[in-house]
Each structure stands twice: as C-alpha cells, then as structure tokens.
Design an enzyme around this catalytic site. Structure first.
Site, PDB file in Angstrom:
ATOM      1  N   LYS A   1      37.684  25.456  38.373  1.00 13.36           N
ATOM      2  CA  LYS A   1      36.936  26.682  38.673  1.00 13.36           C
ATOM      3  C   LYS A   1      37.189  27.674  37.540  1.00 13.36           C
ATOM      4  O   LYS A   1      38.324  27.807  37.056  1.00 13.36           O
ATOM      5  CB  LYS A   1      37.412  27.254  40.007  1.00 13.36           C
ATOM      6  CG  LYS A   1      36.589  28.423  40.533  1.00 13.36           C
ATOM      7  CD  LYS A   1      37.089  28.841  41.927  1.00 13.36           C
ATOM      8  CE  LYS A   1      36.239  29.939  42.546  1.00 13.36           C
ATOM      9  NZ  LYS A   1      36.701  30.306  43.903  1.00 13.36           N
TER      10      LYS A   1
ATOM     11  N   SER B   1      32.970  30.432  47.340  1.00 10.62           N
ATOM     12  CA  SER B   1      32.624  30.743  45.968  1.00 10.62           C
ATOM     13  C   SER B   1      32.880  29.618  44.974  1.00 10.62           C
ATOM     14  O   SER B   1      32.374  29.659  43.866  1.00 10.62           O
ATOM     15  CB  SER B   1      33.420  31.974  45.519  1.00 10.62           C
ATOM     16  OG  SER B   1      34.799  31.685  45.470  1.00 10.62           O
TER      17      SER B   1
ATOM     18  N   SER C   1      36.718  29.865  50.311  1.00  3.63           N
ATOM     19  CA  SER C   1      35.988  29.432  49.111  1.00  3.63           C
ATOM     20  C   SER C   1      36.243  28.012  48.638  1.00  3.63           C
ATOM     21  O   SER C   1      35.551  27.538  47.745  1.00  3.63           O
ATOM     22  CB  SER C   1      36.271  30.379  47.955  1.00  3.63           C
ATOM     23  OG  SER C   1      35.461  31.515  48.075  1.00  3.63           O
TER      24      SER C   1
HETATM   25  N1  GLN Z   1      33.159  34.182  50.922  1.00  5.43           N
HETATM   26  C1  GLN Z   1      34.332  35.000  51.004  1.00  5.43           C
HETATM   27  C2  GLN Z   1      34.125  36.260  50.207  1.00  5.43           C
HETATM   28  O1  GLN Z   1      33.063  36.442  49.752  1.00  5.43           O
HETATM   29  C3  GLN Z   1      35.534  34.236  50.547  1.00  5.43           C
HETATM   30  C4  GLN Z   1      35.636  34.121  49.090  1.00  5.43           C
HETATM   31  C5  GLN Z   1      36.806  33.347  48.625  1.00  5.43           C
HETATM   32  O2  GLN Z   1      37.463  32.655  49.388  1.00  5.43           O
HETATM   33  N2  GLN Z   1      37.110  33.508  47.354  1.00  5.43           N
HETATM   34  O3  GLN Z   1      35.002  37.047  50.029  1.00  5.43           O
END
Ligand code: GLN
Length: 500
Positions: free
Chosen positions: A80, A155, A179
């Site tokens: 990532k 994400s 994410s």
């Molecule tokens: N979707 C969640 C957010 O937007 C979690 C994101 C993540 O785990 N980095 O914060």
C-alpha cells in the site's frame, strides 16, 4: 496449468528455496499478468518492474550460493502506498506528497525483504487511507478485478485488487477502521487486522495513530499467517509495539475449532442492524453452521455498544488525523505552492494538495478538538471506546471468538456512494469496533452474494488472540462454498471454488 492467480505464497517460496523455480521466473509471470490487466484495474500507483527484477535476481543468486533467502523467497508482494519505501515515491494517493521519497523503509518492508520477498509495486488507496472504495485517490479509482464496474473497497483497495487479480499473491495494507478487511471481503481474498501493537507502525504514514495497524492480504489463510510471522514481533522504533515475538500461527492452523465457543454479534449480524444485506446475513449464518459442524459451540450474543462504534470512530479518527496531517505544510514534504507569506504558503499548499475527503476529516477533527467542544465530542467518544472494551471483555468471558459480517453488502458500483459521505461511512459499521478496542479480526471469503460477487465473514478475537482466530479462519476456508471463479472460495478446501 497453474497461473499466478492460483499459486500460494507458501508454494512459490518452497519452489524458489528448493531451486525448482527461479524467483525471476516467478516474477516475470506476475509481471505478465500485471501488464495484461493493470490498465483496467489500476491497482498500482507505481509498478517497480526493474527494482523487482534486481531483487528477484539477488534471491536467485543466494539460492545458487546454497543460502536460504527466507520463508518468502521470491514471493512478489504489493505494498500500500502509505508504507515508506526508501528512495521510492510514497504518495498516500495524495497530491500533497507528490515528489516525496522517504529516506527510510518501514519496518514491515525491511522484514519482508529480509525474508526474501520481492516488492513489485506501490498500490493505490483512498487519499491518506480515508475512504471505503479507493475512489478518494488523487490518481483515479481502482476497479474491482472481478467486476470492473464495481469498487474494490477501501482504503487498501489497490492491495486487495492486486491479490484478487493475480498481480501478486501477497499485499500489505493498513487498517484504521476496516481498510484491510472490507476490501478483502469485496475482492474475495483474506485480509487481517492484527492486534494493536502486534505489527510495527514504523514507516506507516500516520492516519489515526491509536487505531492504525498494518496487515496482510492473501488468497489463503495460511499465507496471511506466514506474512504475520514475518512482519510481526517487537520493534523498538514503534513505542506501541508489543514486547513479544510474533506468534507461531501456521502451526495451529490444523487444530480445528472443536470445543471453541463462538458468538455471533447480534447487533452486527443484520437482524438488528439496518443495511446488512440478506445474502450477507445468509453467508454469515452458513459460516456459523460450518463452525458448529466442526465442533464449536455457536450462539448469538449481544455486544451492545458496537452500535456506537461508527459514531465514536468518526470523531476519534478525524481528531487524530487533523493532528497527524498538520505536518504537511509545504515546508518539509512534497508539494509547495508559493505565496507571499509563510501563512499564505501553508494555506495555498494545503488547499491545492488535499482532496475533499481529507479536508472534511481535518475540519471534523479540528472542530471536535476545539475548546468548548472537546468534552462533548472527543471526550465522549473516548468514553464509548472504554464502553466497547468493557462490552467485549464481558463477551470474551463467555466466548473464545466472535463472528460478524465483514461488510454490509457485496462490492457496490463505482460512483454509487461518492456523493454521500454518510452512506460511504456505513460500510465500516462491522469492522470499526475491533480498531477501537485494539483487537485482532480478519475477513475470510465465504461464498458469493446474489450478484455472484464475494462475501467475507469476519472473525474477531480478544487482544493477542490471533492463534485462535486463525484456527477458525482455517475451518471457514476449508468449508467455504464456491467463491467467485476468478479467486475461488478456497484454495486448499475440499469445496474450493474454480481453482482447478
Ligand atoms: N473507511 C474508514 C475511513 O474512511 C476506514 C479507513 C481505514 O481503515 N484506513 O476512515
């Protein structure tokens, strides 16, 4: 014929270590798959073909010398793009980091490379990991390789898509509120959020430091176990790192679930919660039945405060983010938009460099932390966090593991939720509680929905409960119904998908 999408990291590493196949040949096969589909999937911000060739050749040279390159010898891995890689652009899919090259490697990157892994590229994400669909990337959305009209989740959508598309058998992501697990579910692969502190965060660009954890994506449960053994364990460069070596997970995978007590979280299983789709609920209950058939005791249980998790998270995470992202001021990193005064320069840089969702989070977080509102928002959310930890502690007196859906639905169409942040946030309702509690949880593919797209089941465990969690995950993998033909329901299981 065995294509890259059908091989496991374990098998590849075994072949490379024994000299049966070269790391270079393994890499070239994966590069061909990347070449053929990356244009339509857009899993990567950067493919590191030349660098990967050099490291694969180095692995082969070690094998030729009679050395053992390690348990991930020659295994292609995708990272990532919020994991620091020395001298290699690390963008967090944000304009604000354009041109920045970290002067060091994240601990997880060092450990993967020391174990013989070959880094093939940096994957796309929602800007600074804020999102659930990988549509918030400054460099364009990633598409779900199983249906290009759908999101891969987020994400860490680029990492999930890379594994599902066969670009690499392994990828790393970060999980602050879901994410890793949510995109794993939407792409039909395994994804693990370890116990807070189990994997070093050194070199992970911070989003919400009290919630962030790094974890693996893979096609099999055993491959994720292997990655955690490699990247886990104490690191003195992360002050929150647990002072223990990484647990041995592969040796417990075949222990089964006989005698384990497993609770389905009532509040998240759909009957009480709006928005959990019928097909997702159906797979969850089939998964529970499979665990029961394997000898576990399964019952429904209440973890009441899980329903407040989402609200608390969307105060705590933006609050921490607003502080963490203050460092992008045009002075030390990436982008600078020149202006007459330093104040104007900061403002112009941040206005041009951050996307809408990141700005929204910074504003929400700054508001929640401001004098007069702090107690009402941030203080209250911390109390919910304590409540959640207490509720989980009570549940784990009765149960060894808990179960829930990973995501409320299968992958949704690209563009469907971008106009309404609240609907997007609801994707994380089942995954957020583990982050707030600091507990491990993982998503295991378990069949498909009415639309033929993958569904994931989430296994939750108390802190440092990874070994037990992986035992249940292995049983689920072995008993999973057929998955999406491109990824299979399971690679090792008796009913495993269309992997033949
Ligand atoms: N979707 C969640 C957010 O937007 C979690 C994101 C993540 O785990 N980095 O914060």
């Amino acid at each position: 014929m065995s294509s890259p999408v059908e091989t496991t990291a374990q098998n590849l590493a075994a072949d490379v270590r024994s000299g049966a196949r070269s790391a270079r040949a393994v890499l070239e096969e994966h590069l061909v798959v990347i070449e053929s589909r990356e244009d339509e999937v857009h899993a990567f911000n950067l493919v590191l073909a030349d660098e990967a060739r050099a490291s694969a050749d180095a692995v082969d040279a070690r094998v030729a010398n009679g050395e053992d390159p390690g348990p991930l010898a020659g295994v292609p891995v995708a990272l990532k793009d919020n994991l620091c890689t020395r001298g290699v652009p690390t963008t967090c899919s944000s304009r604000i980091l354009e041109g920045w090259r970290p002067p060091y490697d994240a601990t997880v990157v060092e450990r993967l490379v020391a174990a013989g892994a070959v880094v093939v590229g940096k994957t796309n994400l929602d800007e600074f990991a804020m999102g659930s669909s990988t549509e918030n990337s400054a460099f364009g959305a990633t598409h779900n390789p199983l249906d290009l009209t759908k999101v891969p989740g987020g994400s860490s959508g680029g990492s999930a898509a890379a594994v599902a598309a066969g670009f690499a058998p392994l990828a790393l992501g970060s999980d602050t509120g879901g994410s890793i697990r949510q995109p794993a579910a939407l792409c039909g692969v395994v994804g693990v959020k370890p116990t807070y502190g189990a994997v070093s965060r050194y070199g992970l660009v911070a989003f919400a430091s009290s919630l962030d954890q790094i974890g693996p994506f893979s096609r099999t449960v055993a491959d994720s176990a292997l990655v955690l053994e490699v990247i886990g364990g104490h690191d003195r460069r992360d002050s929150t790192s647990i002072h223990e070596p990484a647990p041995d997970l592969r040796s417990v995978l075949d222990r089964g679930v006989e005698g384990l007590r497993i609770g389905i979280i009532e509040e998240l299983s759909g009957d009480g919660l709006e928005g959990i789709a019928g097909d997702v609920r159906a797979r969850l209950h089939e998964a529970a039945a499979a665990l029961e058939a394997a000898g576990a005791t399964v019952a429904t249980t209440s973890v009441p405060s899980t329903v407040y998790g989402l609200s608390a998270y969307y105060v705590v995470a933006p609050a921490e983010a607003s502080s963490n992202l203050a460092r992008y001021d045009g002075v030390r990193f990436g982008l600078r938009v020149d202006a007459p005064t330093s104040g104007d320069m900061h403002a112009a840089t941040r206005t041009a460099g951050f996307g809408d969702e990141v700005k929204r989070r910074i504003m929400l977080g700054t508001y929640a932390l401001s004098a007069g509102y702090y107690d009402a928002y941030y203080g209250k959310s911390q109390k919910v966090r304590t409540l959640l930890a207490d509720d989980f502690a009570r549940a784990y007196e009765e149960f060894d593991l808990l179960l829930s859906p990973t995501a409320p639905t299968t992958a949704f169409p690209i563009g469907e939720k971008t106009a309404d942040p609240m609907t997007m946030y609801l994707n994380d309702v089942c995954t957020i509680p583990s982050n707030l509690a600091g507990h491990p949880s993982m998503s295991v593919p378990f069949g498909v929905g009415d639309d033929g797209m993958p569904i994931g089941v989430q296994v939750l465990a108390p802190a440092t409960g990874e070994p037990t969690m992986f035992r249940a995950a292995a049983v689920l993998e072995a008993s999973a119904p057929p998955g999406h033909p491109a990824v299979g329901g399971s690679v090792t299981g008796p009913t495993g998908g269309a992997t033949a």
